[in-house]
Enzyme design. Structure first.
Site, PDB file in Angstrom:
ATOM      1  CB  CYS A 109      -1.001   0.114   1.313  1.00  0.00           C
ATOM      2  SG  CYS A 109      -2.270   1.121   0.957  1.00  0.00           S
ATOM      3  NE  ARG A 143      -9.007   5.423   3.116  1.00  0.00           N
ATOM      4  CZ  ARG A 143      -8.015   5.809   2.656  1.00  0.00           C
ATOM      5  NH1 ARG A 143      -7.704   7.085   2.358  1.00  0.00           N
ATOM      6  NH2 ARG A 143      -6.794   5.056   2.888  1.00  0.00           N
ATOM      7  CG  HIS A 206      -3.151  -3.461   4.308  1.00  0.00           C
ATOM      8  ND1 HIS A 206      -2.280  -2.867   4.572  1.00  0.00           N
ATOM      9  CD2 HIS A 206      -3.953  -2.164   3.435  1.00  0.00           C
ATOM     10  CE1 HIS A 206      -1.968  -1.416   4.197  1.00  0.00           C
ATOM     11  NE2 HIS A 206      -2.991  -1.497   3.299  1.00  0.00           N
TER      12      HIS A 206
HETATM   13  N1  GLN Z   1      -2.329   6.823   2.040  1.00  0.00           N
HETATM   14  C1  GLN Z   1      -2.332   5.907   0.872  1.00  0.00           C
HETATM   15  C2  GLN Z   1      -3.674   5.952   0.309  1.00  0.00           C
HETATM   16  O1  GLN Z   1      -4.680   6.024   1.086  1.00  0.00           O
HETATM   17  C3  GLN Z   1      -1.926   4.597   1.405  1.00  0.00           C
HETATM   18  C4  GLN Z   1      -2.866   3.851   2.237  1.00  0.00           C
HETATM   19  C5  GLN Z   1      -2.554   2.727   3.007  1.00  0.00           C
HETATM   20  O2  GLN Z   1      -1.176   2.467   3.103  1.00  0.00           O
HETATM   21  N2  GLN Z   1      -3.296   1.965   3.709  1.00  0.00           N
HETATM   22  O3  GLN Z   1      -3.874   5.604  -0.701  1.00  0.00           O
END
Ligand code: GLN
Length: 254
Positions: A109, A143, A206
């Site tokens: 990520c 998101r 993840h």
């Molecule tokens: N900040 C980044 C995004 O939201 C990475 C998020 C994360 O590593 N979970 O795209």
């Protein structure tokens, strides 16, 4: 670098088959949604396969070790990415050199994004990456969150959990890790997830990724062992629990 590596000895009565030196990048700032579990999985499976393990960590301002066999790094908030960006760019040449030499790496990520060329945040500020992966990320309007299932040509079904705003597009120099069976993946549009080059894997998964996907863990360990001329001769490990966890996670709704 942490002063001394933390050493976990191999299990079993036979002498160690060797040592695997694993470097974790930025555990202080980039370690979210269980990503540390990837390191633990690699350490345990190394021990079970008969190898001693040396764990090293690298945070802002540390000195990189001269040699490593495997590199892992996790995800983080945009703020964590801001904190490490300068330091990461400074060690970029070393990381690119290791990758070109075949050192296996797994980045999740936030570090996946910064192993690419850049991440443009929702506020429009640009966080530079190290260009190790031919990928570019721009924050989208929302998101992308939930369980995700991939089909990978190398690993078969891969299961994880994604939560990111960044939308990643691959350039011609990167192969995806897999195609999305359910979930969003790199950008929710082109059906790709993750990126690969040399022995490097970047992915949004993840969960953590490796306990539920032992084939990926053993692939990384195989690359680490054969990198220095060793022979990969894995010992049998009972992965029934891992398979069960993967099946349960894959069947969960988003
Ligand atoms: N900040 C980044 C995004 O939201 C990475 C998020 C994360 O590593 N979970 O795209």
């Amino acid at each position: 670098m942490s002063a001394d590596p933390v050493v976990y000895p191999h299990t079993g009565p036979a002498p160690a088959r060797g040592a695997i030196r694993i470097l974790q990048l930025y555990p202080r700032d980039m370690n979210i949604y269980g990503d540390w579990g990837n390191l633990l999985t690699l350490a345990r499976r190394s021990q079970w396969h008969g190898y001693d393990v040396e764990l090293l960590s690298y945070n802002n301002g540390d000195t990189l070790p001269d040699e490593v066999d495997l590199v892992v790094g996790g995800g983080g908030q945009d703020s964590g990415q801001e904190r490490i960006k300068k330091d990461l760019v400074s060690i970029g040449p070393q990381l690119r050199g290791w990758a070109a030499d075949g050192v296996p790496m797994l980045v999740i990520c936030g570090l996946y994004q910064l192993f690419g060329h850049r991440f443009v945040t929702g506020e429009g500020s640009e966080i530079p990456g190290i260009g190790l992966l031919d990928a570019e990320t721009v924050a989208g309007p929302g998101r992308l969150i939930g369980n995700i299932v991939l089909d990978s040509p190398t690993f078969g079904r891969v299961v994880g959990y994604e939560n990111h705003s960044g939308l990643t597009r691959l350039g011609p120099g990167a192969e995806p890790l897999g195609s999305v069976r359910s979930g969003d993946g790199n950008n929710g549009e082109d059906g790709t997830e993750g990126a690969r080059v040399h022995n490097v894997i970047g992915t949004y998964l993840h969960g953590p990724l490796l306990p539920k996907n032992p084939a990926v863990a053993d692939w990384l360990l195989e690359r680490a062992v054969t990198l220095r001329g060793g022979t990969w001769d894995p010992l049998p490990i009972d992965d029934a629990d891992a398979r069960h966890a993967s099946t349960v996670a894959a069947s969960r709704p988003r």
